[in-house]
Enzyme design. Structure first.
Site, PDB file in Angstrom:
ATOM      1  N   ARG A  82       0.848  -1.240   0.095  1.00 19.45           N
ATOM      2  CA  ARG A  82      -0.188   0.168  -0.109  1.00 19.45           C
ATOM      3  C   ARG A  82       0.704   1.222  -0.041  1.00 19.45           C
ATOM      4  O   ARG A  82       0.533   2.184   0.476  1.00 19.45           O
ATOM      5  CB  ARG A  82      -0.990   0.065   1.152  1.00 19.45           C
ATOM      6  CG  ARG A  82      -2.187  -1.097   1.020  1.00 19.45           C
ATOM      7  CD  ARG A  82      -2.961  -1.344   2.172  1.00 19.45           C
ATOM      8  NE  ARG A  82      -3.976  -2.057   2.168  1.00 19.45           N
ATOM      9  CZ  ARG A  82      -4.701  -2.817   2.961  1.00 19.45           C
ATOM     10  NH1 ARG A  82      -4.441  -2.126   4.489  1.00 19.45           N
ATOM     11  NH2 ARG A  82      -5.680  -3.615   2.971  1.00 19.45           N
ATOM     12  N   LYS A 103       3.867  10.984 -11.585  1.00 20.58           N
ATOM     13  CA  LYS A 103       2.978  10.271 -12.448  1.00 20.58           C
ATOM     14  C   LYS A 103       3.516   9.006 -12.794  1.00 20.58           C
ATOM     15  O   LYS A 103       4.714   8.665 -13.066  1.00 20.58           O
ATOM     16  CB  LYS A 103       2.803  11.117 -13.736  1.00 20.58           C
ATOM     17  CG  LYS A 103       1.956  12.106 -13.766  1.00 20.58           C
ATOM     18  CD  LYS A 103       1.287  12.621 -15.220  1.00 20.58           C
ATOM     19  CE  LYS A 103       0.331  13.494 -15.527  1.00 20.58           C
ATOM     20  NZ  LYS A 103       0.213  13.971 -16.650  1.00 20.58           N
ATOM     21  N   GLU A 137      10.753  17.445 -25.059  1.00 17.41           N
ATOM     22  CA  GLU A 137       9.986  17.758 -23.792  1.00 17.41           C
ATOM     23  C   GLU A 137      10.376  19.133 -23.425  1.00 17.41           C
ATOM     24  O   GLU A 137       9.652  19.899 -22.887  1.00 17.41           O
ATOM     25  CB  GLU A 137      10.057  16.584 -23.010  1.00 17.41           C
ATOM     26  CG  GLU A 137       9.291  15.470 -23.187  1.00 17.41           C
ATOM     27  CD  GLU A 137       7.901  15.581 -23.009  1.00 17.41           C
ATOM     28  OE1 GLU A 137       7.386  16.705 -22.455  1.00 17.41           O
ATOM     29  OE2 GLU A 137       7.181  14.706 -23.201  1.00 17.41           O
ATOM     30  N   LYS A 170       8.733  23.161 -14.482  1.00 18.25           N
ATOM     31  CA  LYS A 170       7.882  22.048 -14.274  1.00 18.25           C
ATOM     32  C   LYS A 170       7.275  22.025 -12.807  1.00 18.25           C
ATOM     33  O   LYS A 170       6.306  21.450 -12.598  1.00 18.25           O
ATOM     34  CB  LYS A 170       8.374  20.473 -14.846  1.00 18.25           C
ATOM     35  CG  LYS A 170       7.567  19.535 -14.622  1.00 18.25           C
ATOM     36  CD  LYS A 170       7.983  18.211 -15.404  1.00 18.25           C
ATOM     37  CE  LYS A 170       6.635  17.195 -15.296  1.00 18.25           C
ATOM     38  NZ  LYS A 170       7.130  15.931 -15.528  1.00 18.25           N
ATOM     39  N   GLU A 180      -3.385  17.015 -11.459  1.00 23.28           N
ATOM     40  CA  GLU A 180      -3.715  17.365 -13.027  1.00 23.28           C
ATOM     41  C   GLU A 180      -5.249  17.534 -12.881  1.00 23.28           C
ATOM     42  O   GLU A 180      -6.105  17.236 -13.743  1.00 23.28           O
ATOM     43  CB  GLU A 180      -3.235  16.069 -14.083  1.00 23.28           C
ATOM     44  CG  GLU A 180      -3.266  16.828 -15.407  1.00 23.28           C
ATOM     45  CD  GLU A 180      -2.758  15.617 -16.154  1.00 23.28           C
ATOM     46  OE1 GLU A 180      -3.762  14.783 -16.730  1.00 23.28           O
ATOM     47  OE2 GLU A 180      -1.600  15.566 -16.680  1.00 23.28           O
ATOM     48  N   ARG A 196      -2.048  21.572 -14.559  1.00 25.40           N
ATOM     49  CA  ARG A 196      -1.057  20.821 -14.914  1.00 25.40           C
ATOM     50  C   ARG A 196      -1.484  20.132 -16.207  1.00 25.40           C
ATOM     51  O   ARG A 196      -0.427  19.598 -16.707  1.00 25.40           O
ATOM     52  CB  ARG A 196      -0.969  19.557 -13.888  1.00 25.40           C
ATOM     53  CG  ARG A 196       0.475  18.545 -14.232  1.00 25.40           C
ATOM     54  CD  ARG A 196       0.475  17.633 -12.918  1.00 25.40           C
ATOM     55  NE  ARG A 196       1.357  16.855 -13.373  1.00 25.40           N
ATOM     56  CZ  ARG A 196       2.180  16.090 -12.772  1.00 25.40           C
ATOM     57  NH1 ARG A 196       1.806  15.584 -11.251  1.00 25.40           N
ATOM     58  NH2 ARG A 196       2.943  14.994 -13.074  1.00 25.40           N
ATOM     59  N   ASN A 205       0.372  18.577 -21.263  1.00 29.50           N
ATOM     60  CA  ASN A 205       0.170  17.688 -22.296  1.00 29.50           C
ATOM     61  C   ASN A 205       0.028  18.156 -23.615  1.00 29.50           C
ATOM     62  O   ASN A 205      -0.468  17.595 -24.513  1.00 29.50           O
ATOM     63  CB  ASN A 205      -1.258  17.035 -22.016  1.00 29.50           C
ATOM     64  CG  ASN A 205      -1.283  16.057 -20.665  1.00 29.50           C
ATOM     65  OD1 ASN A 205      -0.656  15.310 -20.644  1.00 29.50           O
ATOM     66  ND2 ASN A 205      -1.963  16.496 -19.674  1.00 29.50           N
ATOM     67  N   HIS A 222       0.650  16.267 -26.738  1.00 30.01           N
ATOM     68  CA  HIS A 222       0.919  14.585 -26.327  1.00 30.01           C
ATOM     69  C   HIS A 222      -0.716  13.804 -26.822  1.00 30.01           C
ATOM     70  O   HIS A 222      -0.623  12.874 -26.839  1.00 30.01           O
ATOM     71  CB  HIS A 222       0.710  14.556 -24.949  1.00 30.01           C
ATOM     72  CG  HIS A 222       2.404  14.566 -24.313  1.00 30.01           C
ATOM     73  ND1 HIS A 222       3.103  15.831 -24.382  1.00 30.01           N
ATOM     74  CD2 HIS A 222       2.848  13.999 -23.544  1.00 30.01           C
ATOM     75  CE1 HIS A 222       4.187  15.752 -23.959  1.00 30.01           C
ATOM     76  NE2 HIS A 222       4.203  14.496 -23.289  1.00 30.01           N
ATOM     77  N   HIS A 229       0.674  11.103 -28.275  1.00 32.54           N
ATOM     78  CA  HIS A 229       0.532   9.446 -27.718  1.00 32.54           C
ATOM     79  C   HIS A 229      -0.160   8.460 -28.638  1.00 32.54           C
ATOM     80  O   HIS A 229       0.007   7.267 -28.926  1.00 32.54           O
ATOM     81  CB  HIS A 229      -0.394   9.445 -26.728  1.00 32.54           C
ATOM     82  CG  HIS A 229       0.456   9.877 -25.201  1.00 32.54           C
ATOM     83  ND1 HIS A 229      -0.069  10.330 -24.166  1.00 32.54           N
ATOM     84  CD2 HIS A 229       1.801   9.893 -25.091  1.00 32.54           C
ATOM     85  CE1 HIS A 229       0.769  10.550 -23.199  1.00 32.54           C
ATOM     86  NE2 HIS A 229       1.911  10.291 -23.918  1.00 32.54           N
ATOM     87  N   HIS A 270       9.092   8.588 -28.059  1.00 27.24           N
ATOM     88  CA  HIS A 270       8.151   9.370 -27.362  1.00 27.24           C
ATOM     89  C   HIS A 270       8.394  10.864 -27.777  1.00 27.24           C
ATOM     90  O   HIS A 270       7.422  11.605 -28.196  1.00 27.24           O
ATOM     91  CB  HIS A 270       8.365   9.321 -25.798  1.00 27.24           C
ATOM     92  CG  HIS A 270       7.163  10.338 -25.205  1.00 27.24           C
ATOM     93  ND1 HIS A 270       5.915  10.118 -25.021  1.00 27.24           N
ATOM     94  CD2 HIS A 270       7.555  11.476 -24.386  1.00 27.24           C
ATOM     95  CE1 HIS A 270       5.648  11.266 -24.382  1.00 27.24           C
ATOM     96  NE2 HIS A 270       6.505  11.985 -24.149  1.00 27.24           N
TER      97      HIS A 270
END
Length: 361
Positions: free
Chosen positions: A122, A144, A186, A228, A238, A242, A246, A249, A253, A265
C-alpha cells in the site's frame, strides 16, 4: 448524524539535485534520511549492462541487503506483466515494507518502478535516478506513474511522488544522439507552454544544446525543472493547470501507440506539437510566423515534424478518443495560444484536426 472530518496533511515535497557525478553521494544521503533495511534497484536490460554493477556496488557498501532487478528494455515492458514480475521477485526475496525502491533508467523504468512503489504494501518510498535526457527533464518528476494498455499509453497508474530525484548529467554520455534529442522535445514543449524567455534561449542555443555543451545543458535542465516544478506544486493531480503539460501529447500518444512504439516518445510529441500548433492557428491564436518558428526549432533539434507515411490519419483521430484526458466522450486538447502560454480542456472539431494532420502528411 455525526460527521467526522479528516483533513489531509500529507507533505510529498522532495528535492531535485542536478549535477555531474552526484550519484556517488546518493547512498549516504539515503542513509541519513531513510535508513531502509532493503534497497531494490530496478532497471532495464540496457541500463543494467552500462551501470548495473557500478550502482549495485555503490549501494551495497552502505546497504548490504540490496538487490538489482531488471526487465527487457523498451516501451513494451511498460506493462501489467512487468509490474507483476517485479512484485513477485520482491516477495520471493522476502523483502518487507521497510524497503526503498530505486528507479535506475529512463521513463519506462521510472514509471513502472513508481507504480510498483505506489501499490507495494500500500505504498513504499522510491528514488529516481533518471539516465536519459527525456526522463531527467520530464517523466522523473511530478509523481505520475503508470503502465500502458493496448488501448493507449499510461491508462493504468497512480500518483506517487518520489522521495528524491538525482539528475546526474554524466549518464547522458552513453546515450545515442537519437535518444539524446528525444529528450529535447519535452524541453521545447516546456518553453512553449510556460516561458517565452526560455523559448528565446533555446532559439539562440539549440546547436549548443544538441552538441551537449555542458554549460548550456546544465542551464537548460535546471530551467526546465524549475518550470515544471512550478506547475506541479500548483496542481499535483492534474485537476487543472497541470494539464498544459500535455501539449503535443494528444496527437503524440496516438502516434506512439499506432507505431507500436517504434516512434520514440519525444519524436511523436514533436510531431504532435507541430500538429496541435496548427490547430491553435486555426483558432486564430497563433500566427503563421509562430508556426514557422516552432517547426524550425524542432528541426534544428533534429526532431521530425511530419507524420510517418505508414500511419493513417483516420486511425490517429480514432486513437485520440482513447486519450486519458478526455471527458464525456470529448477529446480535450492542451493548446498554446501564444509562445509561452497554454490553454487546456480545449475541444477541436474533428474536421479541423483532420486538416492539420493532412498538412503534415
Amino acid at each position: 448524524m455525526l460527521r467526522v472530518h479528516l483533513k489531509k496533511t500529507v507533505d510529498d515535497s522532495y528535492n531535485i539535485d542536478i549535477g555531474s557525478g552526484i550519484v556517488a553521494s546518493l547512498p549516504s544521503l539515503i542513509q541519513k534520511k531513510f535508513s531502509p533495511t532493503f534497497c531494490v534497484i530496478i532497471t532495464d536490460s540496457s541500463v543494467k549492462k552500462l551501470y548495473g554493477k557500478k550502482i549495485l556496488s555503490l549501494f551495497s557498501k552502505i546497504f548490504p541487503q540490496t538487490i538489482l532487478i531488471d526487465f527487457p528494455a523498451g516501451e513494451h515492458s511498460k506493462s501489467r506483466e512487468t509490474k507483476s514480475m517485479l512484485e513477485d521477485k520482491i516477495f520471493n526475496n522476502h523483502i518487507g515494507k521497510d524497503c526503498l525502491l530505486i528507479a535506475l533508467g529512463g521513463g519506462v523504468v521510472g514509471d513502472v518502478t513508481g507504480f510498483v512503489a505506489a501499490t507495494l504494501f500500500r505504498g513504499v518510498p522510491f528514488f529516481q535516478i533518471p539516465t536519459t535526457l527525456l526522463a531527467q527533464v520530464d517523466s522523473s518528476s511530478g509523481g505520475k506513474t503508470a503502465v500502458d494498455h493496448p488501448s493507449g499509453k499510461n491508462l493504468i497508474g497512480a500518483y506517487h511522488q518520489p522521495k528524491h530525484l538525482c539528475i546526474d548529467t554524466d549518464f547522458l554520455a552513453t546515450l545515442t544522439q537519437e535518444e539524446y534529442v528525444n529528450g529535447i522535445a519535452e524541453i521545447i514543449k516546456q518553453a512553449l507552454i510556460q516561458d517565452k524567455k526560455f523559448f528565446l534561449f533555446l532559439e539562440r542555443e539549440m546547436e549548443h544544446l544538441v552538441q551537449q555543451n555542458k554549460e548550456i545543458l546544465h542551464k537548460t535542465i535546471v530551467w526546465n525543472c524549475k518550470l515544471k516544478a512550478n506547475i506541479i506544486e500548483k496542481d499535483e493531480r492534474e485537476a487543472g493547470p497541470r494539464k498544459i503539460l500535455n501539449f503535443g501529447h494528444t496527437i503524440g500518444h496516438a502516434l506512439e501507440t499506432l507505431s507500436d512504439y517504434e516512434l520514440r516518445h519525444g519524436y511523436a510529441v514533436a510531431i504532435g506539437m507541430a500538429a496541435e500548433s496548427r490547430i491553435a492557428y486555426r483558432f486564430g491564436w497563433l500566427s503563421s510566423e509562430n508556426i514557422k518558428r516552432i517547426d524550425t526549432l524542432l528541426l534544428r533539434a533534429q526532431l521530425p515534424v511530419r507524420i510517418p507515411k505508414n500511419i493513417s490519419i483516420e486511425k490517429i483521430i480514432a486513437k485520440t478518443f482513447r486519450d486519458k484526458k478526455n471527458r464525456a466522450g470529448k477529446v480535450k486538447y492542451s493548446l498554446i495560444d501564444s509562445i509561452g502560454h497554454c490553454k487546456f480542456n480545449v475541444e477541436a472539431d474533428e474536421h479541423i484536426v483532420r486538416e492539420c494532420l493532412l498538412e503534415l502528411q
